[in-house]
Design a protein around this motif. Sequence first.
Motif, PDB file in Angstrom:
ATOM      1  N   THR A  98       0.833  -1.205   0.000  1.00  0.00           N
ATOM      2  CA  THR A  98       0.000   0.000   0.000  1.00  0.00           C
ATOM      3  C   THR A  98       0.865   1.251   0.000  1.00  0.00           C
ATOM      4  O   THR A  98       0.583   2.229  -0.721  1.00  0.00           O
ATOM      5  CB  THR A  98      -0.935   0.001   1.221  1.00  0.00           C
ATOM      6  N   VAL A 118     -10.165   2.192   2.475  1.00  0.00           N
ATOM      7  CA  VAL A 118      -9.373   0.973   2.305  1.00  0.00           C
ATOM      8  C   VAL A 118     -10.337  -0.191   2.100  1.00  0.00           C
ATOM      9  O   VAL A 118     -11.211  -0.432   2.936  1.00  0.00           O
ATOM     10  CB  VAL A 118      -8.465   0.707   3.522  1.00  0.00           C
ATOM     11  N   VAL A 120      -9.804  -4.128   1.159  1.00  0.00           N
ATOM     12  CA  VAL A 120      -8.831  -5.188   0.904  1.00  0.00           C
ATOM     13  C   VAL A 120      -9.306  -6.494   1.515  1.00  0.00           C
ATOM     14  O   VAL A 120     -10.198  -6.518   2.368  1.00  0.00           O
ATOM     15  CB  VAL A 120      -7.438  -4.830   1.473  1.00  0.00           C
ATOM     16  N   VAL A 159      -4.014  -1.067   7.906  1.00  0.00           N
ATOM     17  CA  VAL A 159      -3.585  -0.127   6.871  1.00  0.00           C
ATOM     18  C   VAL A 159      -4.106   1.273   7.189  1.00  0.00           C
ATOM     19  O   VAL A 159      -3.370   2.268   7.130  1.00  0.00           O
ATOM     20  CB  VAL A 159      -4.070  -0.595   5.486  1.00  0.00           C
ATOM     21  N   VAL A 199      -7.903   2.869  -1.552  1.00  0.00           N
ATOM     22  CA  VAL A 199      -6.903   1.819  -1.695  1.00  0.00           C
ATOM     23  C   VAL A 199      -7.670   0.505  -1.811  1.00  0.00           C
ATOM     24  O   VAL A 199      -8.548   0.225  -0.991  1.00  0.00           O
ATOM     25  CB  VAL A 199      -5.968   1.787  -0.472  1.00  0.00           C
ATOM     26  N   VAL A 245      -2.095  -3.974  -4.936  1.00  0.00           N
ATOM     27  CA  VAL A 245      -2.871  -2.844  -4.409  1.00  0.00           C
ATOM     28  C   VAL A 245      -3.000  -1.774  -5.488  1.00  0.00           C
ATOM     29  O   VAL A 245      -2.023  -1.453  -6.182  1.00  0.00           O
ATOM     30  CB  VAL A 245      -2.198  -2.248  -3.155  1.00  0.00           C
TER      31      VAL A 245
END
Length: 685
Positions: A98, A118, A120, A159, A199, A245
Amino acid sequence: MTEAPAVAIVGMSGRFPGARDLGEYWENLRSGACSIATFDLEELRAAGVDPGELAHPAYVPAKGHLADADRFEAEIFGFNRTEAAILDPQHRLLLETTWSALEDAGYDPRHVPHRTGVYVGGSPTDHMLAAAVDRRLAAELGPLQLRILTDREFLAPWVSYRLGLDGPSLSVQTACSTSLTAVHLAVQGLLLGECDTAVAGGVSVDSVHPRGYLYRDGGIFSPDGRCRPFDEKAAGTVSGNGVGVLVLRRLADALADADPIHAVILGSAVTNDGATKVGFTAPGVDSQSRAIVEAWSAAGLDPTAAQYLEMHGTATELGDRVELAATAAAVGVTGGDRPCGIGSVKSNIGHLDAAAGVASLIKVVLMLGHRSMAPTANASGPHPDLARMPGFERVTRLTPWDRPDGGQRLAGVTGLGIGGTNVHVVLAEAPEVDRPVPPDRPELLPISARTDAQLRRAAAELAAALRAPAPPILADVAYTLRSGRSAHAARAYVVAGSTAEAADALDALAEGRQVTYAGQAEDLRTLGESWVRGADVRWPVPADGARRTHLPTYPFAGESLGALRLTTATTPAPAPQPVAAPPVAEPADPAGAVTEAAVIELLVTALGLTGPDDLDKSYFTVGGDSLTAVHLIGRLDDDLGIRAPIELFLEPVSLRDLVARLTAMGGGADDALLAALLDEAESSQ
C-alpha cells in the motif's frame, strides 16, 4: 471517454511469484514466462514439509512461491520487534505494498488526502492458525492483541491506522474473487461519495515456506504442477502467493488534480449464483454471464466492444467449460476484424486465491499501458469448447494491441469465488491529456531512505527510470519527489538541468562517488544541504505545469521475521534478543533486584526491546499502546503482585524510570480507569 461515471487507477504496486515489483511482473508476462516454482527435496525438508507427505507418489513439489514474503521493514510503520514478529506476513506485505502504491500515485504515504478508504482482503494463513492455538503467545501478549495482529479481519484496519487513512475501512472476503470484489466496492464507494481516494486490492500468503500439494484424481489441482487455462491439456490449477494494491480516484478528480493515470475503470458488477447450481463449490453459467453484462452496461457499453478478456481461468474441467459458456453467452459475437483475445494469468503465477483478481487486473492495466497483449504460458492447443467459439482467441504470443478506429482500447476482467460470488470489471486505457510543457530550469531532486544502502539503491533505481525510453519530465520528477515522498534519516540530493544530468548525478550517488557542480544553482544546493542535515525546508515553487508522475518507489529492505508454522508443536517466530537488566549496585533489598529484572523481562517480551538503550526511551516511543498496557498491568499483578496504575504507562518517562517506579510501588491500580480500558478492549472484539 464514455459519459458513464468512471474511476481512474492513479497508483498501483504488487509482488507476485518471480516478480519483486511490477516492472519484473511485466517482463515475465510479456515473455510468457511460467513463474511457478518447482522445489527440490532439500528445500521442502528444510521448510518442514512432513516426510511422509514428501514420500507420497502423488506429491507435486510446485507452487507460485513468493520470495522473501517474511521480510518486513517494521520501523517504517511503527511496530516494535515483538509486534512485527507476530504480525501476520499478509499484514506486513499489504502495508508495504500500500505504501508503494500511494508513492506510485505521487502521494506521500504519511500525508495521504483526507477521506481515503481501504478495501482489501486476504486468505487464511498457517501463521494465523498457529497463533490461534499457541497458548504461550496468548499468555505473553494477551489473546486479543494476538488476534488483532494475526487475523485477516484486521487487514484493512491496520492499513488505515498505520497510514492515517480516515475513509471507510473494509476487510472483504468472497473467497477467490475477494480482491476484485474489493475493487468493485472501492469504485462504488468513490462514485457514491463515501470517500475521495481509495486503496483496493488483496493479499494471499498461506505460508512463507516452500510447499507443494498432494494430487488427487478428480480434484482441482494439476497433476504436473502447471496450470493450462482453456487448453487441450488443461488438468487443474496450482496455488500461488502474492499481493496487489491499487489507488483509485474519481476520473474527474484525477484529471482536475493532474494525477498520473494508469487506466480507467468504466464499470463493474457483482453477482452470486445462489442455489441455481449443482453444488456449493460448482460454478454457474447464468450468474457469471449476468456479471459481465451488468458491468458493461454500467460502463455504458456493449460487451461486444471488448478487445480482450482476462478470464478467471483455473484450468479445471468444470470451471473452464462453465466460464467459456458464460462468456460466450454474455459477449456473443465481438465486433472488429479480429476475435476478442482471452487469457488467464494463472498460467504464469498460479492461483493466488484472495489476490487472484487483483493480479489479473494489474496484468491488464500493464497490457493497456504497453499497448500489447501478453501471452498465456504453458499453451498447446485450445480447449475443445474454445475451438467452437470463433469470436474468441486465446493469446499465445506477445501481440500488439492496436486502438480500434475512432475508439479506445477496452478490456474486461473476471473473478470467480467458491460459493458463487462473480465479479467483472471493465477497463479502458488512460485518456490522452494535453498539458503545458514546464519551462527548462535547474531542479533540486531530494531522495531519502532509512539506511545508506537503501539510499544508494533508491538513487540507482531513479537513475534507471530517467534513462528509460520516454523518461518523465524533470519538473514532474522534482515535484513528485518533494511532495510525494516521506523524508527518512539517510538523505541526499542532486541538482540538475536535464534528466540526463540528473541520471548521471544519481549514478554517482549510487556508486558512492562525489557529485560535483560547476558553480550553478548555488541557492538550490544550499537548500539541499540544509535538508540533508535534517532541517525542515521550504521547497521552491514547482515549475508551471509540473504534475505528479510515476517514479520508482521506496526500496523496502526489512529483515526476515519468519512466521509461525502450523505443526503438532507450534514453532514461534524468532524471539527478540533479550535486554540485560541494568546493573544494580548492591541493593539493600535483594528481592527488589529480582523484581526489577522480572519487570524488565516483561517489558522486553511485550515490546520487543533489542538493547539496553531502549530502556532510555518512553513507552510509546518503542511501540507501546493502550492495549499492551492493559495486558502488562494484568501480568504485573498476576506474576509479580504489582498493582500498577494505568497512568504510569501514559506519562512521558523513560522505561528505566517506569521500571524503577513499578519496582518500588506499593499502591493499587486505578481500578475505574483500568476497567474502562478493559471494557474498551472487549468491545472491539
